[in-house]
Design a protein around this motif. Structure first.
Motif, mmCIF file in Angstrom:
data_model
loop_
_atom_site.group_PDB
_atom_site.id
_atom_site.type_symbol
_atom_site.label_atom_id
_atom_site.label_comp_id
_atom_site.label_asym_id
_atom_site.label_seq_id
_atom_site.Cartn_x
_atom_site.Cartn_y
_atom_site.Cartn_z
ATOM 1 N N SER A 49 -39.685 -15.340 7.450
ATOM 2 C CA SER A 49 -40.745 -15.102 6.451
ATOM 3 C C SER A 49 -42.121 -14.956 6.896
ATOM 4 O O SER A 49 -42.921 -14.244 6.054
ATOM 5 C CB SER A 49 -40.370 -16.239 5.140
ATOM 6 O OG SER A 49 -40.460 -17.458 5.537
ATOM 7 N N ASP A 50 -42.408 -15.931 7.386
ATOM 8 C CA ASP A 50 -43.832 -16.105 7.979
ATOM 9 C C ASP A 50 -44.126 -14.778 8.985
ATOM 10 O O ASP A 50 -45.110 -14.395 8.790
ATOM 11 C CB ASP A 50 -43.963 -17.583 8.878
ATOM 12 C CG ASP A 50 -43.908 -18.836 7.983
ATOM 13 O OD1 ASP A 50 -44.511 -18.614 6.652
ATOM 14 O OD2 ASP A 50 -43.569 -19.667 8.245
ATOM 15 N N VAL A 51 -43.180 -14.573 9.960
ATOM 16 C CA VAL A 51 -43.389 -13.188 10.601
ATOM 17 C C VAL A 51 -43.768 -11.979 9.565
ATOM 18 O O VAL A 51 -44.633 -11.052 10.047
ATOM 19 C CB VAL A 51 -42.394 -13.148 11.459
ATOM 20 C CG1 VAL A 51 -42.724 -11.831 12.361
ATOM 21 C CG2 VAL A 51 -42.551 -14.470 12.653
ATOM 22 N N ALA A 52 -42.829 -11.895 8.629
ATOM 23 C CA ALA A 52 -43.013 -10.813 7.902
ATOM 24 C C ALA A 52 -44.319 -10.883 6.944
ATOM 25 O O ALA A 52 -44.829 -9.707 6.908
ATOM 26 C CB ALA A 52 -41.974 -10.994 6.628
ATOM 27 N N LEU A 53 -44.735 -12.250 6.815
ATOM 28 C CA LEU A 53 -46.093 -12.040 6.199
ATOM 29 C C LEU A 53 -47.091 -11.814 6.986
ATOM 30 O O LEU A 53 -48.063 -10.901 6.816
ATOM 31 C CB LEU A 53 -46.477 -13.465 5.453
ATOM 32 C CG LEU A 53 -47.730 -13.720 4.982
ATOM 33 C CD1 LEU A 53 -48.226 -12.846 3.907
ATOM 34 C CD2 LEU A 53 -47.780 -15.170 4.483
ATOM 35 N N LEU A 54 -47.146 -11.894 8.229
ATOM 36 C CA LEU A 54 -48.144 -11.738 9.293
ATOM 37 C C LEU A 54 -48.105 -10.150 9.427
ATOM 38 O O LEU A 54 -49.358 -9.665 9.735
ATOM 39 C CB LEU A 54 -47.694 -12.419 10.596
ATOM 40 C CG LEU A 54 -48.736 -11.856 11.765
ATOM 41 C CD1 LEU A 54 -50.255 -12.116 11.444
ATOM 42 C CD2 LEU A 54 -48.311 -12.696 12.975
ATOM 43 N N TYR A 55 -46.969 -9.515 9.442
ATOM 44 C CA TYR A 55 -46.998 -8.030 9.652
ATOM 45 C C TYR A 55 -47.769 -7.478 8.479
ATOM 46 O O TYR A 55 -48.600 -6.531 8.558
ATOM 47 C CB TYR A 55 -45.813 -7.392 9.725
ATOM 48 C CG TYR A 55 -45.040 -7.489 11.081
ATOM 49 C CD1 TYR A 55 -45.496 -6.473 11.980
ATOM 50 C CD2 TYR A 55 -44.061 -8.341 11.573
ATOM 51 C CE1 TYR A 55 -44.899 -6.422 13.264
ATOM 52 C CE2 TYR A 55 -43.660 -8.292 12.976
ATOM 53 C CZ TYR A 55 -44.259 -7.476 13.761
ATOM 54 O OH TYR A 55 -43.561 -7.248 14.975
#
Length: 143
Positions: A49-55
């Motif tokens: 979920s954090d990686v998705a937000l970063l994208y």
């Protein structure tokens, strides 16, 4: 065109964990969880979920040509990873020598002893990214 790059660590949730997913398969097949040497080499990690937000932030706020590190945890030792897997899988945890590594890890041997710490300090500063998802060990404990 605004193109930026996101460097991925061990992206994890309770279903998949980057390079750790194949280690789980190997551990189940071999009947033990292993790490190389003292197990002090580190692997960075971030929750899916954090990686998705970063994208999302990189698309919305990213600078052309910028590189961003999707790192919530800068480096979890492979020994800590192996111990968490051993607890969850109910398998013994062992340290292997370099000579024993290939027989145990197979194609994963090239990653078994690599130290890959990484920081996301610049990413956090530039994009205002603040990862809040569960840590890697917590997700491994809840496989």
């Amino acid at each position: 065109m605004n193109v930026s790059y996101v460097r991925l660590p061990q992206v994890h949730d309770t279903r998949k964990q980057g390079l750790i997913s194949p280690l789980i398969e190997i551990a189940r097949a071999k009947g033990r969880v292993a790490y190389l040497g003292a197990g002090q080499n580190r692997w960075p990690a971030a929750h899916l979920s954090d990686v998705a937000l970063l994208y999302k932030l990189a698309v919305e706020r990213g600078q052309p040509g910028a590189r961003y590190n999707a790192v919530a945890e800068e480096g979890i030792t492979t020994r800590a990873i192996a111990e968490a897997l051993g607890r969850r899988l109910k398998l013994p945890v062992v340290s292997l020598t370099g000579d024993e590594a290939a027989a145990h890890f197979g194609w994963m041997t090239m990653f078994a002893g690599v130290d890959m710490p990484a920081s996301s300090a610049i990413t956090r500063e530039k994009l205002g990214w603040n990862p809040v998802g569960p840590g890697l060990i917590a997700d491994l404990e809840n496989l």
